[in-house]
Design an enzyme around this catalytic site. Sequence first.
Site, PDB file in Angstrom:
ATOM      1  N   HIS A  51     -48.689  14.567  83.907  1.00 28.98           N
ATOM      2  CA  HIS A  51     -50.045  14.127  84.242  1.00 28.98           C
ATOM      3  C   HIS A  51     -50.282  14.272  85.756  1.00 28.98           C
ATOM      4  CE1 HIS A  51     -53.584  11.611  84.437  1.00 28.98           C
ATOM      5  NE2 HIS A  51     -53.453  11.145  83.209  1.00 28.98           N
ATOM      6  N   GLU A 109     -53.157  18.830  83.816  1.00 29.30           N
ATOM      7  CA  GLU A 109     -51.927  18.347  83.186  1.00 29.30           C
ATOM      8  C   GLU A 109     -51.358  19.366  82.199  1.00 29.30           C
ATOM      9  OE1 GLU A 109     -52.949  14.518  81.438  1.00 29.30           O
ATOM     10  OE2 GLU A 109     -54.603  14.347  82.862  1.00 29.30           O
TER      11      GLU A 109
HETATM   12  C1  BG6 Z   1     -56.038  11.508  81.055  1.00 29.69           C
HETATM   13  C2  BG6 Z   1     -56.812  11.239  79.790  1.00 29.69           C
HETATM   14  O1  BG6 Z   1     -54.950  12.322  80.767  1.00 29.69           O
HETATM   15  O2  BG6 Z   1     -55.566  10.282  81.605  1.00 29.69           O
HETATM   16  C3  BG6 Z   1     -57.947  10.271  80.093  1.00 29.69           C
HETATM   17  O3  BG6 Z   1     -57.294  12.457  79.262  1.00 29.69           O
HETATM   18  C4  BG6 Z   1     -57.419   9.014  80.746  1.00 29.69           C
HETATM   19  O4  BG6 Z   1     -58.630   9.979  78.896  1.00 29.69           O
HETATM   20  C5  BG6 Z   1     -56.594   9.397  81.965  1.00 29.69           C
HETATM   21  O5  BG6 Z   1     -58.499   8.187  81.094  1.00 29.69           O
HETATM   22  C6  BG6 Z   1     -55.990   8.211  82.715  1.00 29.69           C
HETATM   23  O6  BG6 Z   1     -55.222   7.421  81.873  1.00 29.69           O
HETATM   24  P1  BG6 Z   1     -54.521   6.109  82.406  1.00 29.69           P
HETATM   25  O7  BG6 Z   1     -53.911   5.438  81.212  1.00 29.69           O
HETATM   26  O8  BG6 Z   1     -53.476   6.534  83.399  1.00 29.69           O
HETATM   27  O9  BG6 Z   1     -55.599   5.291  83.055  1.00 29.69           O
END
Ligand code: BG6
Length: 319
Positions: free
Chosen positions: A167, A271
């Site tokens: 991510h 990602e």
């Molecule tokens: C992304 C998702 O990968 O991560 C989103 O596609 C999400 O939907 C984002 O809001 C952040 O996620 P988190 O759990 O780290 O706040």
Amino acid sequence: MSEETKYVELCKGINGLDKIILREVRGCSAEVYLFGGHVTSWKNEHGEELLFVSNKAIFKPPKAIRGGIPICFPQFSNLGSLEQHGFARTRFWTIDNDPPPFPTNSSNKAFIDLILKHSEEDVKIWPHRYEFRLRITLGPGGDLMLTSRIRNTNTDGKSFTFTFAYHTYFHVTDISEVRVEGLETLDYLDNLKNRERFTEQGDAIVFESEVDKVYLSTPTKIAILDHERKRTFELRKDGLPDAVVWNPWDKKAKAIPDLGDDEYKHMLCVEAACVEKPITLKPGEEWRGRQELSAVPSSYCSGQLDPVGAFSSEEIGPA
Ligand code: BG6
């Protein structure tokens, strides 16, 4: 870097959490927290930070760190019964001092091997045994490489299935001046529209509002152009067919407690992921997923808007 300076240093980070610093001779560096197996910094030889980490990031378990490179495993997003993005990003990983053979480039000296295994607690929510080995390497030229090897070590004969993502939060100067190349004309699932499937138009992707899309079966190379900084990030991936693109924009940013109201302007998540077709491993089987990041001056690629042309000819070989 002096002779005595270490390529790999274990020290304490924010709130006393264990951190590893990787350094290379030309001055580039990377930092990794054992909490989450989480890369929180990647700097070029001029000491410029290339990843985004929120000023409001909470370095306090069990909250995942906002920024850097969280590892989403065994579940991407809310595509299952586990917590959002799975539990790997909120577990304490350990250093793997004796990883199984790993063919490496002998010029890579700044790397660390981490491991995460099932715990008795986690078996209650995800009833499987596994070994997740993560190698993080800072190449001599400043490239950042992450290789994941996930093995099913179940003894009850059961397969398991997972989704996955690196991510990555890239640091960008101004999101309105950023363009992503390599995803044109592809199909994507729009997370803002109940994961309905659409086809992207022919132009490079630009940003003027919230985006949360899963591009499907993408090329192995994606370019992120930061016009204002005249910098291009190159993302190369292997074993990870999909690519998620996320920016919360102003309204959503305000609703995220560990993100500053205006910080969305300086981040973009692209990602390397495996979302649409989950991976299934039988006992004894291993999966490998790899991403390589580099940052080059945009002039380097000028006139080569075709993202394939924007990359070095080096392909991702077996890790
Ligand atoms: C992304 C998702 O990968 O991560 C989103 O596609 C999400 O939907 C984002 O809001 C952040 O996620 P988190 O759990 O780290 O706040």
